[in-house]
Design a protein around this motif. Structure first.
Motif, PDB file in Angstrom:
ATOM      1  N   TYR A   1      57.195  42.781  21.867  1.00  0.00           N
ATOM      2  CA  TYR A   1      58.555  42.655  21.327  1.00  0.00           C
ATOM      3  C   TYR A   1      59.136  41.257  21.582  1.00  0.00           C
ATOM      4  O   TYR A   1      59.718  40.643  20.683  1.00  0.00           O
ATOM      5  N   ASP A   2      58.949  40.757  22.820  1.00  0.00           N
ATOM      6  CA  ASP A   2      59.528  39.453  23.214  1.00  0.00           C
ATOM      7  C   ASP A   2      59.066  38.313  22.297  1.00  0.00           C
ATOM      8  O   ASP A   2      59.786  37.342  22.091  1.00  0.00           O
TER       9      ASP A   2
ATOM     10  N   GLN B   1      57.529  38.935  19.058  1.00  0.00           N
ATOM     11  CA  GLN B   1      57.772  39.311  17.664  1.00  0.00           C
ATOM     12  C   GLN B   1      59.224  39.049  17.255  1.00  0.00           C
ATOM     13  O   GLN B   1      59.507  38.640  16.136  1.00  0.00           O
ATOM     14  N   ILE B   2      60.158  39.247  18.205  1.00  0.00           N
ATOM     15  CA  ILE B   2      61.585  39.119  17.869  1.00  0.00           C
ATOM     16  C   ILE B   2      61.931  37.686  17.434  1.00  0.00           C
ATOM     17  O   ILE B   2      62.787  37.477  16.578  1.00  0.00           O
TER      18      ILE B   2
ATOM     19  N   ILE C   1      67.418  44.941  24.719  1.00  0.00           N
ATOM     20  CA  ILE C   1      67.270  45.954  23.667  1.00  0.00           C
ATOM     21  C   ILE C   1      68.601  46.649  23.370  1.00  0.00           C
ATOM     22  O   ILE C   1      68.988  46.801  22.206  1.00  0.00           O
TER      23      ILE C   1
ATOM     24  N   ARG D   1      63.821  47.823  14.994  1.00  0.00           N
ATOM     25  CA  ARG D   1      62.929  47.099  15.910  1.00  0.00           C
ATOM     26  C   ARG D   1      63.313  47.342  17.378  1.00  0.00           C
ATOM     27  O   ARG D   1      62.461  47.637  18.212  1.00  0.00           O
ATOM     28  N   ALA D   2      64.612  47.208  17.660  1.00  0.00           N
ATOM     29  CA  ALA D   2      65.071  47.366  19.044  1.00  0.00           C
ATOM     30  C   ALA D   2      64.914  48.824  19.493  1.00  0.00           C
ATOM     31  O   ALA D   2      64.535  49.089  20.635  1.00  0.00           O
TER      32      ALA D   2
ATOM     33  N   ALA E   1      61.277  49.371  20.269  1.00  0.00           N
ATOM     34  CA  ALA E   1      60.916  48.686  21.519  1.00  0.00           C
ATOM     35  C   ALA E   1      61.501  49.427  22.718  1.00  0.00           C
ATOM     36  O   ALA E   1      60.861  49.531  23.768  1.00  0.00           O
TER      37      ALA E   1
ATOM     38  N   GLU F   1      59.356  52.346  23.410  1.00  0.00           N
ATOM     39  CA  GLU F   1      58.077  51.913  23.992  1.00  0.00           C
ATOM     40  C   GLU F   1      58.182  51.615  25.486  1.00  0.00           C
ATOM     41  O   GLU F   1      57.263  51.866  26.239  1.00  0.00           O
TER      42      GLU F   1
END
Lengths: 219, 243
Positions: A6-7, A9-10, A111, B31-32, B35, B38
């Motif tokens: 995520y870190d 891809q964002i 998030i 997306r958030a 994540a 996850e």
């Protein structure tokens, strides 16, 4: 294909969407010029820009360095496109992180902050769209003089409630910046138009105090 | 095509841009959310963040809508709708529009004089370029700034947390100072201070109520409720003091 964390891809998503949004926002004047066969008067544009750019470009630069560490990557990519950062998106994200009891600056905070800013952006766009559709019946209600004081005082109402939570939990960090800001704004009321520039000043004071207290083991 | 401030084509363009930004917001939300799942954040916590943020947004969004109405009297509805739904904020847009209008030989307060097509175009360009910095710099600098923060946190997690709290404090302190700006102008200048105090007392009472009743759900709505209490109290307070 291996899925990126995520870190990472964002930042890819943020850059792509940011570029698309920037092009779309800049396309508006271009389309106006093409569709209506209009030509800009660059002298007038320059004169208008001289009046706003020195302040707003500086504030924009300062905001980038202030809000990215505060809100995290995902919410910053979005908040700088959807706007209303200081009066809506940042307090909304701070409130959501506080309610979710996540540690400031953690991955969980990043998030929750992104979810808060995204939700707030969606709701804002929808409310304004609905308002535009119903502009005729809504205008007399919203412009009713009885309601004016309520909307004039939205920031005191917001920061009173948010402030009491944060100051009570971080009072050691709060005393110095709050005191300096009170003195500054009372002594120089004209600063009210430059509040965006004073956010990092308050932050620097709070960080300096925090560093001293942390080194002394008092935090 | 003949120019008109409220030409349907302007609304089509604005609608298209807003749909794009709406799609971006939905994309980031999904997306958030994924994540969050996850890394093990409870679904209920994620849902609460969505609901409380949506509720929190209503009052400020209505106030932004009032800004759209103010600007629409001079600039038509399409441009203010775009500028205040995305990128801008009322304080900025008003200043930028007024500066651009003055440069174009008109004024926002002079709603009787119709804005011509070329004046509208000049105003639109100034409003767009005047606030472009954040939009350009974030994609360039975000990864670097975030990387620096991550490095610092890895080195000292506790200091990283304190640093972020100090940044929050910087923002809150600046806005608290702003509330006191007019106190030297007489009792009416104290109205924002009284509203801030009412809202703060309301929040403290909410905390107390949550402690006594164990109503944890109230936590998600405390801020919007207190904001509305503060805003509503501004009406009688202003009438009494005579703002």
């Amino acid at each position: 294909m291996k899925k990126r964390p995520y870190d990472e891809q964002i930042h890819i998503d943020g850059r792509i969407w940011g570029a698309v949004a920037a092009v779309a926002i800049c396309a508006f004047p271009l389309l106006v010029a093409i569709l209506f066969r209009l030509k800009p008067d660059w002298g007038v544009v320059l004169k208008g820009l001289i009046g706003v750019a020195p302040i707003f470009w500086t504030v924009g630069l300062i905001e980038v360095f202030t809000y990215i560490p505060m809100l995290g990557a995902g919410s910053s990519y979005l908040a700088f496109v959807t706007g209303n950062i200081t009066n809506l998106k940042a307090p909304c994200a701070i409130n959501a992180m506080e309610n979710a009891e996540v540690k400031a600056g953690s991955k969980e905070a990043e998030i929750i902050s992104t979810i808060a800013v995204a939700t707030s952006s969606i709701v804002t766009i929808l409310i304004i769209a609905l308002g535009v559709l119903m502009i005729v019946p809504l205008t007399p209600i919203l412009e009713n003089p009885t309601l004016t004081p309520a909307f004039d005082n939205i920031l005191p109402a917001l920061f009173g409630a948010l402030g009491v939570v944060y100051i009570s939990r971080n009072w050691k960090l709060a005393i110095a910046p709050v005191a300096v800001m009170l003195v500054l704004f009372i002594a120089v009321p004209g600063l009210s138009g430059a509040v965006g520039m004073l956010v990092p000043v308050g932050a620097i004071i709070a960080i300096a105090v925090a560093r001293v207290l942390y080194k002394k083991g008092k935090l | 095509m003949e120019f008109s401030l409220n030409s349907p084509i302007l609304f089509v363009i604005v609608g298209g841009i807003l749909l794009l930004v709406l799609a971006q917001s939905v994309f980031f939300l999904i997306r958030a959310w994924q994540a969050g799942k996850e890394i093990g954040i409870a679904k209920s916590k994620l849902r609460k963040a969505v609901i409380s943020s949506a509720v929190f947004t209503i009052a400020p969004a209505v106030s932004i809508l009032m800004g759209v109405i103010v600007l629409s009297k001079k600039l038509g509805l399409a441009l203010p709708w775009l500028r205040l739904s995305v990128i801008g904020a009322l304080t900025y847009e008003l200043t930028a529009a007024e500066n651009a209008a003055n440069a174009a030989g008109t004024s926002l307060s002079d709603s009787a004089a119709q804005v011509s097509g070329s004046q509208f175009l000049n105003i639109t360009i100034v409003m767009t370029l005047g606030i472009i910095v954040g939009l350009i710099l974030v994609p360039i600098l975000c990864k670097k700034i975030q990387g620096g923060m991550d490095k610092m946190k890895k080195k000292d997690t506790k200091w990283g947390e304190i640093l972020t709290n100090a940044l929050f404090m910087g923002m809150i302190s600046a806005f608290m100072g702003l509330i006191f700006t007019d106190i030297r102008s007489g009792l009416s200048g104290w109205i924002p201070v009284f509203i801030m105090l009412i809202s703060a007392v309301c929040m403290a009472l909410m905390g107390l109520l949550m402690k006594i009743t164990k109503w944890q759900w109230l936590n998600d709505y405390a801020l919007p409720i207190c904001m509305l209490v503060g805003m509503a109290s501004a009406i009688p307070v202003t009438n009494w003091i005579g703002g």
